[in-house]
Design a protein around this motif. Structure first.
Motif, PDB file in Angstrom:
ATOM      1  N   TRP A  33       1.043  -1.309   0.240  1.00 58.29           N
ATOM      2  CA  TRP A  33       0.127   0.255  -0.158  1.00 58.29           C
ATOM      3  C   TRP A  33       0.716   1.300   0.303  1.00 58.29           C
ATOM      4  CZ3 TRP A  33      -4.071   2.120  -0.798  1.00 58.29           C
ATOM      5  CH2 TRP A  33      -4.925   2.878   0.179  1.00 58.29           C
ATOM      6  N   ALA A  34       0.735   1.716  -1.076  1.00 55.20           N
ATOM      7  CA  ALA A  34       1.482   3.780  -0.999  1.00 55.20           C
ATOM      8  C   ALA A  34       0.178   4.713  -1.536  1.00 55.20           C
ATOM      9  CB  ALA A  34       2.183   3.971  -1.660  1.00 55.20           C
ATOM     10  N   CYS A  35       0.153   5.787  -0.397  1.00 52.10           N
ATOM     11  CA  CYS A  35      -0.377   7.384  -0.711  1.00 52.10           C
ATOM     12  C   CYS A  35       0.347   8.360  -0.100  1.00 52.10           C
ATOM     13  CB  CYS A  35      -1.675   6.643   0.925  1.00 52.10           C
ATOM     14  SG  CYS A  35      -3.624   7.596   0.073  1.00 52.10           S
ATOM     15  N   PRO A  36       1.215   8.901  -1.359  1.00 51.59           N
ATOM     16  CA  PRO A  36       2.034   9.444  -0.512  1.00 51.59           C
ATOM     17  C   PRO A  36       1.231  10.748  -0.444  1.00 51.59           C
ATOM     18  CG  PRO A  36       1.983   8.835  -3.413  1.00 51.59           C
ATOM     19  CD  PRO A  36       1.010   7.563  -2.146  1.00 51.59           C
ATOM     20  N   GLN A  37       1.871  11.857  -0.163  1.00 51.19           N
ATOM     21  CA  GLN A  37       1.126  13.389   0.017  1.00 51.19           C
ATOM     22  C   GLN A  37       1.705  13.551  -1.770  1.00 51.19           C
ATOM     23  OE1 GLN A  37      -0.613  15.997   1.815  1.00 51.19           O
ATOM     24  NE2 GLN A  37      -1.211  15.930  -0.038  1.00 51.19           N
ATOM     25  N   LEU A  38       0.697  14.369  -2.067  1.00 47.49           N
ATOM     26  CA  LEU A  38       0.737  14.389  -3.724  1.00 47.49           C
ATOM     27  C   LEU A  38       0.877  15.553  -3.742  1.00 47.49           C
ATOM     28  CD1 LEU A  38      -1.972  12.737  -5.839  1.00 47.49           C
ATOM     29  CD2 LEU A  38       0.196  11.940  -5.060  1.00 47.49           C
ATOM     30  N   PRO A  39       1.620  16.758  -4.685  1.00 45.88           N
ATOM     31  CA  PRO A  39       2.413  18.242  -4.297  1.00 45.88           C
ATOM     32  C   PRO A  39       1.027  18.261  -5.130  1.00 45.88           C
ATOM     33  CG  PRO A  39       3.969  16.998  -5.930  1.00 45.88           C
ATOM     34  CD  PRO A  39       3.087  15.886  -5.332  1.00 45.88           C
ATOM     35  N   ALA A  40       1.187  20.004  -5.208  1.00 49.26           N
ATOM     36  CA  ALA A  40      -0.128  21.160  -5.673  1.00 49.26           C
ATOM     37  C   ALA A  40       0.303  20.868  -7.582  1.00 49.26           C
ATOM     38  CB  ALA A  40      -0.155  22.057  -5.159  1.00 49.26           C
ATOM     39  N   SER A  41       1.253  20.984  -7.880  1.00 45.00           N
ATOM     40  CA  SER A  41       0.968  20.483  -9.393  1.00 45.00           C
ATOM     41  C   SER A  41       1.163  18.960 -10.241  1.00 45.00           C
ATOM     42  CB  SER A  41       2.757  20.746  -9.945  1.00 45.00           C
ATOM     43  OG  SER A  41       2.936  20.884 -11.162  1.00 45.00           O
ATOM     44  N   PRO A  42       0.220  19.742 -11.129  1.00 46.79           N
ATOM     45  CA  PRO A  42      -0.042  18.081 -11.543  1.00 46.79           C
ATOM     46  C   PRO A  42       1.271  17.739 -12.226  1.00 46.79           C
ATOM     47  CG  PRO A  42      -2.124  20.171 -11.881  1.00 46.79           C
ATOM     48  CD  PRO A  42      -1.529  20.577 -11.214  1.00 46.79           C
ATOM     49  N   ARG A  43       1.830  17.780 -13.227  1.00 43.16           N
ATOM     50  CA  ARG A  43       2.780  17.625 -13.470  1.00 43.16           C
ATOM     51  C   ARG A  43       4.106  16.897 -12.116  1.00 43.16           C
ATOM     52  NH1 ARG A  43       3.975  15.674 -18.136  1.00 43.16           N
ATOM     53  NH2 ARG A  43       4.144  13.878 -16.598  1.00 43.16           N
ATOM     54  N   GLU A  44       4.404  17.520 -11.180  1.00 41.03           N
ATOM     55  CA  GLU A  44       4.701  17.100 -10.469  1.00 41.03           C
ATOM     56  C   GLU A  44       4.237  15.483  -9.600  1.00 41.03           C
ATOM     57  OE1 GLU A  44       5.279  19.514  -7.442  1.00 41.03           O
ATOM     58  OE2 GLU A  44       6.998  21.523  -8.925  1.00 41.03           O
TER      59      GLU A  44
END
Length: 58
Positions: A33-44
């Motif tokens: 299982w992985a659920c990272p905090q996503l950056p605000a930038s869609p590309r990132e």
């Protein structure tokens, strides 16, 4: 591996993400299982997700 990608205004601490994390843990699948905090930038965010998937397949 299950890579859970929450919404851009959400987080790994959201209700659904925690529900999934608990379900995976109950089945002994925490390592899958992985659920990272996503950056605000869609590309990132895409780069992060693809990098995690590549690392897992390597």
């Amino acid at each position: 591996m299950i890579l859970y990608l929450h919404g851009f205004r959400s987080s790994p601490d959201s209700f659904k993400a925690r529900l999934m994390a608990d379900a995976m843990a109950a089945r002994g699948l925490t390592e899958a299982w992985a659920c990272p905090q996503l950056p605000a930038s869609p590309r990132e965010a895409i780069d992060l997700a693809l990098g995690m998937a590549r690392d897992r397949l390597a």
